[in-house]
Design a protein around this motif. Structure first.
Motif, mmCIF file in Angstrom:
data_model
loop_
_atom_site.group_PDB
_atom_site.id
_atom_site.type_symbol
_atom_site.label_atom_id
_atom_site.label_comp_id
_atom_site.label_asym_id
_atom_site.label_seq_id
_atom_site.Cartn_x
_atom_site.Cartn_y
_atom_site.Cartn_z
ATOM 1 N N LYS A 39 0.841 -1.195 0.000
ATOM 2 C CA LYS A 39 0.000 0.000 0.000
ATOM 3 C C LYS A 39 0.875 1.244 0.000
ATOM 4 O O LYS A 39 1.918 1.285 0.642
ATOM 5 N N CYS A 40 0.424 2.239 -0.693
ATOM 6 C CA CYS A 40 1.145 3.514 -0.747
ATOM 7 C C CYS A 40 1.070 4.184 0.621
ATOM 8 O O CYS A 40 -0.023 4.327 1.181
ATOM 9 N N CYS B 9 -1.108 7.745 0.493
ATOM 10 C CA CYS B 9 -2.571 7.775 0.405
ATOM 11 C C CYS B 9 -3.216 6.576 1.097
ATOM 12 O O CYS B 9 -4.436 6.422 1.047
ATOM 13 N N HIS B 10 -2.400 5.725 1.728
ATOM 14 C CA HIS B 10 -2.883 4.540 2.453
ATOM 15 C C HIS B 10 -3.679 3.605 1.548
ATOM 16 O O HIS B 10 -4.674 3.015 1.949
ATOM 17 N N GLY B 11 -3.248 3.476 0.284
ATOM 18 C CA GLY B 11 -3.869 2.557 -0.649
ATOM 19 C C GLY B 11 -5.123 3.070 -1.322
ATOM 20 O O GLY B 11 -5.765 2.345 -2.064
ATOM 21 N N GLN B 12 -5.490 4.324 -1.114
ATOM 22 C CA GLN B 12 -6.707 4.868 -1.704
ATOM 23 C C GLN B 12 -6.494 5.391 -3.121
ATOM 24 O O GLN B 12 -7.432 5.454 -3.900
ATOM 25 N N GLY B 13 -5.292 5.828 -3.449
ATOM 26 C CA GLY B 13 -5.014 6.375 -4.772
ATOM 27 C C GLY B 13 -5.306 7.850 -4.900
ATOM 28 O O GLY B 13 -5.031 8.441 -5.933
ATOM 29 N N THR C 85 -5.457 11.763 -2.620
ATOM 30 C CA THR C 85 -5.165 12.513 -1.403
ATOM 31 C C THR C 85 -6.183 13.638 -1.298
ATOM 32 O O THR C 85 -6.698 14.128 -2.301
ATOM 33 N N CYS D 178 -3.020 10.776 -6.108
ATOM 34 C CA CYS D 178 -1.822 10.716 -5.260
ATOM 35 C C CYS D 178 -0.566 10.770 -6.132
ATOM 36 O O CYS D 178 -0.400 9.947 -7.031
ATOM 37 N N CYS E 144 2.096 7.500 -5.800
ATOM 38 C CA CYS E 144 1.865 6.176 -6.396
ATOM 39 C C CYS E 144 1.233 6.252 -7.777
ATOM 40 O O CYS E 144 0.770 5.233 -8.289
ATOM 41 N N GLY F 72 -2.500 3.511 -5.794
ATOM 42 C CA GLY F 72 -2.709 3.014 -4.437
ATOM 43 C C GLY F 72 -1.671 2.011 -3.989
ATOM 44 O O GLY F 72 -1.683 1.573 -2.849
#
Length: 109
Positions: free
Chosen positions: A18-19, A22-26, A28, A37, A40, A44
């Motif tokens: 996970k990035c 952005c905590h894997g969301q893709g 920000t 983000c 990444c 994500g």
């Protein structure tokens, strides 16, 4: 031991993480809207070993390979579940005619 020279002829799954940006969301959070983000490339995920963002074409390839693997695992689990349930008619082990609602036996009494 196989001898090879040059790159592999098949695409390989790379370990991804996970990035952290952005905590894997893709995306920000901006002040008023969400933005892709930059850490990444809005995927994500980043390379697990280096922590670097993947190039967009490599990101698409890796996500496609991970999706294909997940779909294959899903098909295998569905097949195992169908085997556990019983035959193709939906009857499990020990089930026959006469089952009513909620799996209760109906004897006509």
């Amino acid at each position: 031991m196989k001898r090879r020279s040059g790159p592999s002829l098949r695409q390989q799954l790379r370990p991804l993480a996970k990035c952290p940006g952005c905590h894997g969301q893709g995306v920000t959070s901006g002040l008023f809207h969400e933005m892709p983000c930059p850490d990444c490339n809005a995927g994500g995920v980043v390379d697990k070993e280096t922590g670097a963002a993947l190039a967009v074409d490599d990101l698409v390839l890796q996500l496609r390979l991970w999706l294909a693997k997940a779909m294959q695992d899903n098909r295998q689990l569905k097949r195992q579940l169908a085997d556990m349930k019983g035959d193709s008619n939906g009857r499990g082990y020990g089930e026959g005619r006469g089952h009513g609602p909620m799996g209760m036996k109906y004897h006509g009494d």
